[in-house]
Design a protein around this motif. Structure first.
Motif, short mmCIF file in Angstrom:
data_model
loop_
_atom_site.label_atom_id
_atom_site.label_comp_id
_atom_site.label_asym_id
_atom_site.label_seq_id
_atom_site.Cartn_x
_atom_site.Cartn_y
_atom_site.Cartn_z
N HIS A 60 14.39 -2.40 2.71
CA HIS A 60 14.33 -3.76 3.26
C HIS A 60 15.74 -4.32 3.39
O HIS A 60 16.69 -3.81 2.80
CB HIS A 60 13.43 -4.66 2.40
CG HIS A 60 11.98 -4.48 2.75
ND1 HIS A 60 11.44 -4.98 3.91
CD2 HIS A 60 10.98 -3.83 2.11
CE1 HIS A 60 10.15 -4.65 3.97
NE2 HIS A 60 9.85 -3.93 2.90
N CYS A 61 15.84 -5.39 4.18
CA CYS A 61 17.16 -5.94 4.53
C CYS A 61 17.65 -6.97 3.51
O CYS A 61 18.56 -7.74 3.81
CB CYS A 61 17.11 -6.55 5.93
SG CYS A 61 16.50 -5.42 7.19
N GLY A 62 17.03 -7.02 2.35
CA GLY A 62 17.45 -8.00 1.35
C GLY A 62 17.00 -7.60 -0.03
O GLY A 62 16.52 -6.48 -0.25
N VAL A 63 17.13 -8.55 -0.96
CA VAL A 63 16.73 -8.33 -2.34
C VAL A 63 15.20 -8.45 -2.43
O VAL A 63 14.61 -9.38 -1.90
CB VAL A 63 17.37 -9.40 -3.26
CG1 VAL A 63 16.90 -9.25 -4.69
CG2 VAL A 63 18.89 -9.31 -3.17
N VAL A 64 14.60 -7.48 -3.12
CA VAL A 64 13.13 -7.46 -3.20
C VAL A 64 12.67 -7.74 -4.63
O VAL A 64 13.22 -7.20 -5.58
CB VAL A 64 12.60 -6.08 -2.74
CG1 VAL A 64 11.12 -5.93 -3.08
CG2 VAL A 64 12.81 -5.90 -1.24
N SER B 106 22.71 -8.78 10.73
CA SER B 106 21.45 -8.45 11.40
C SER B 106 20.26 -8.54 10.48
O SER B 106 19.18 -8.09 10.84
CB SER B 106 21.56 -7.04 12.00
OG SER B 106 21.66 -6.07 10.99
N ASN B 107 20.41 -9.15 9.29
CA ASN B 107 19.28 -9.02 8.36
C ASN B 107 18.23 -10.12 8.49
O ASN B 107 17.17 -10.04 7.87
CB ASN B 107 19.76 -8.84 6.92
CG ASN B 107 19.99 -10.13 6.18
OD1 ASN B 107 20.30 -11.17 6.77
ND2 ASN B 107 19.84 -10.08 4.88
N MET B 108 18.53 -11.16 9.30
CA MET B 108 17.53 -12.19 9.61
C MET B 108 17.09 -13.04 8.43
O MET B 108 15.98 -13.59 8.44
CB MET B 108 16.30 -11.58 10.32
CG MET B 108 16.56 -11.14 11.74
SD MET B 108 17.01 -12.50 12.86
CE MET B 108 15.42 -13.23 13.23
N MET B 109 17.98 -13.20 7.43
CA MET B 109 17.69 -14.20 6.40
C MET B 109 18.11 -15.56 6.95
O MET B 109 19.09 -15.66 7.71
CB MET B 109 18.49 -13.91 5.11
CG MET B 109 18.08 -12.64 4.38
SD MET B 109 16.35 -12.60 3.87
CE MET B 109 15.78 -11.17 4.79
N ASP B 110 17.40 -16.61 6.58
CA ASP B 110 17.78 -17.94 7.02
C ASP B 110 19.13 -18.32 6.41
O ASP B 110 19.37 -18.07 5.23
CB ASP B 110 16.72 -18.96 6.59
CG ASP B 110 15.43 -18.75 7.35
OD1 ASP B 110 15.49 -18.30 8.51
OD2 ASP B 110 14.36 -19.02 6.76
N GLY B 111 19.99 -18.90 7.21
CA GLY B 111 21.28 -19.35 6.72
C GLY B 111 22.35 -18.28 6.69
O GLY B 111 23.44 -18.50 6.16
N MET C 99 29.18 -12.25 15.25
CA MET C 99 28.24 -11.93 16.33
C MET C 99 26.86 -11.91 15.69
O MET C 99 26.49 -10.93 15.02
CB MET C 99 28.60 -10.57 16.94
CG MET C 99 27.66 -10.11 18.05
SD MET C 99 28.11 -8.45 18.69
CE MET C 99 29.56 -8.84 19.67
N SER C 100 26.12 -12.99 15.85
CA SER C 100 24.85 -13.08 15.14
C SER C 100 23.70 -12.41 15.90
O SER C 100 23.48 -12.68 17.08
CB SER C 100 24.48 -14.55 14.92
OG SER C 100 23.19 -14.61 14.33
N TYR C 101 22.99 -11.53 15.18
CA TYR C 101 21.72 -11.04 15.71
C TYR C 101 20.76 -12.23 15.54
O TYR C 101 19.88 -12.24 14.68
CB TYR C 101 21.18 -9.89 14.88
CG TYR C 101 21.83 -8.54 14.98
CD1 TYR C 101 23.14 -8.32 14.59
CD2 TYR C 101 21.08 -7.43 15.42
CE1 TYR C 101 23.69 -7.04 14.63
CE2 TYR C 101 21.63 -6.15 15.46
CZ TYR C 101 22.94 -5.97 15.06
OH TYR C 101 23.46 -4.70 15.10
N ALA C 102 20.98 -13.26 16.35
CA ALA C 102 20.26 -14.52 16.16
C ALA C 102 18.78 -14.35 16.44
O ALA C 102 17.93 -14.88 15.75
CB ALA C 102 20.86 -15.57 17.08
N ILE C 103 18.50 -13.60 17.51
CA ILE C 103 17.13 -13.50 17.99
C ILE C 103 16.71 -12.04 17.90
O ILE C 103 16.97 -11.22 18.78
CB ILE C 103 17.04 -14.02 19.44
CG1 ILE C 103 17.49 -15.49 19.45
CG2 ILE C 103 15.65 -13.88 20.00
CD1 ILE C 103 18.57 -15.77 20.41
#
Ligand code: PBG
Length: 326
Positions: free
Chosen positions: A130-134, A166-171, A191-195
């Motif tokens: 996953h792209c974050g802490v689980v 690119s992990n799509m966490m808010d903020g 360069m934000s993977y905003a969408i």
């Protein structure tokens, strides 16, 4: 008999030169960003099974790859790391001697002019994918931001010219901007993977980066493909938080979103022509079912016509070659 009144559109299509004069959209080699996968070890040049022509490369093969791209006129690469060791918190993502940090240093030492973009995410480095802490099978937002900031700063320290979270966490843009500024990297753009949609088109990438989630999916952080207004909300917050580029990903099934973003925001817009879009064309071409060059040029021209300023594509070297031949 009264003459028919109609407009002769075909007048402007009569010859190749005339068509070239009225052509509205052009692909340039400057539009292309070339993705590269780096792995630990030596003498590794491992073709990704689902992505013919795309390789995982060890650092001793990296120079040749970059030399070829630069020779073709490519100005920018984005680098993804495939580490040997993964753990719960993706520590190889922000390790000073991590594979990506080493690759960035090497590329900038040999090709100082090359614009090196670092993909800033954790999924290639975490054991759960996953792209974050689980915790309890939930991906936690704010603790993930801290690791993402550490990753971005370590990449900037290594010499990355652009940070691409690119992990799509808010903020994530706010957090990374602050982290970069405090670490003395106020000049490094984001360069934000905003969408970024939760897309089945990423399948082959997860082979390339060994980053498939080990349980569940990414739908609590990546976007629902059915949503358009949500793209505006994501882009608005990233612009407010200080993004310098906006990205839409994937591209092919989201050309309407690219156009929407182009019309409403005024940052350089990047389309990510993702792995599944690449693999489908490669597979059909290998079967002799389509004309690869014509299809790729048509597809990328469509992305530019939709409003993309830059295109991140695994076809970058091929396109650069075709543009040269022209
Ligand atoms: C990392 C990341 C992904 C891609 C780029 N960065 C995979 C994902 O979100 O699963 C996909 C790129 C592609 O399919 O070409 N989060």
């Amino acid at each position: 008999m009264k003459e028919l009144q109609f407009r002769r559109h075909r007048r402007l299509r009569q010859t190749a030169n005339l068509r070239a004069m009225v052509r509205e959209t052009h692909l340039h080699v400057e539009d292309l960003i070339y993705p590269i996968f780096v792995v630990e070890g030596e003498q590794v040049k491992q073709e990704v099974a689902s992505m013919p022509g795309v390789y995982q490369l060890s650092l001793d093969y990296l120079n040749d790859e970059i030399a070829e791209a630069v020779e073709l006129g490519i100005k920018s690469v984005i680098v993804f790391g495939v580490p040997k060791e993964k753990d719960e918190v993706g520590s190889q993502a922000y390790c000073e001697h991590g594979i990506v940090q080493q690759a960035i240093r090497q590329m900038k030492a040999n090709y100082p002019e090359l614009v090196v973009i670092a993909d800033t995410c954790l999924c290639e480095y975490t054991s759960h994918g996953h792209c974050g802490v689980v915790e309890n099978e939930q991906v936690l937002n704010d603790p993930s931001l801290e690791l993402l900031v550490k990753t971005a700063v370590s990449q900037a320290k290594a010499g990355a010219d652009i940070i691409a979270p690119s992990n799509m966490m808010d903020g994530f843009v706010a957090a990374i901007r602050q982290g970069l500024d405090e670490a003395g990297f106020a000049h490094v753009p984001i360069m934000s993977y905003a969408i970024k949609y939760a897309s089945a088109f990423y399948g082959p990438f997860r082979d390339a980066a060994n980053s498939a989630p080990q349980f569940g999916d990414r739908k609590t952080y990546q976007m629902d493909p059915a949503n358009r207004l949500e793209a505006f909300r994501e882009a608005e917050s990233d612009v407010r938080e200080g993004a310098d580029f906006l990205m839409v990903k994937p591209a092919l099934a989201y050309l309407d979103i690219i156009r929407d973003m182009k019309n409403h925001f005024h940052l350089p817009l990047v389309a990510y022509n993702v792995s599944g879009e690449y693999s489908m064309i490669k597979a059909a071409a290998q079967n002799g079912w389509i004309d690869e060059k014509a299809i790729v040029l048509e597809m990328l021209t469509g992305m530019k016509r939709a409003g993309a300023d830059l295109i991140l594509t695994y076809f970058a070297k091929d396109v650069a070659r075709w543009l040269k031949e022209k």
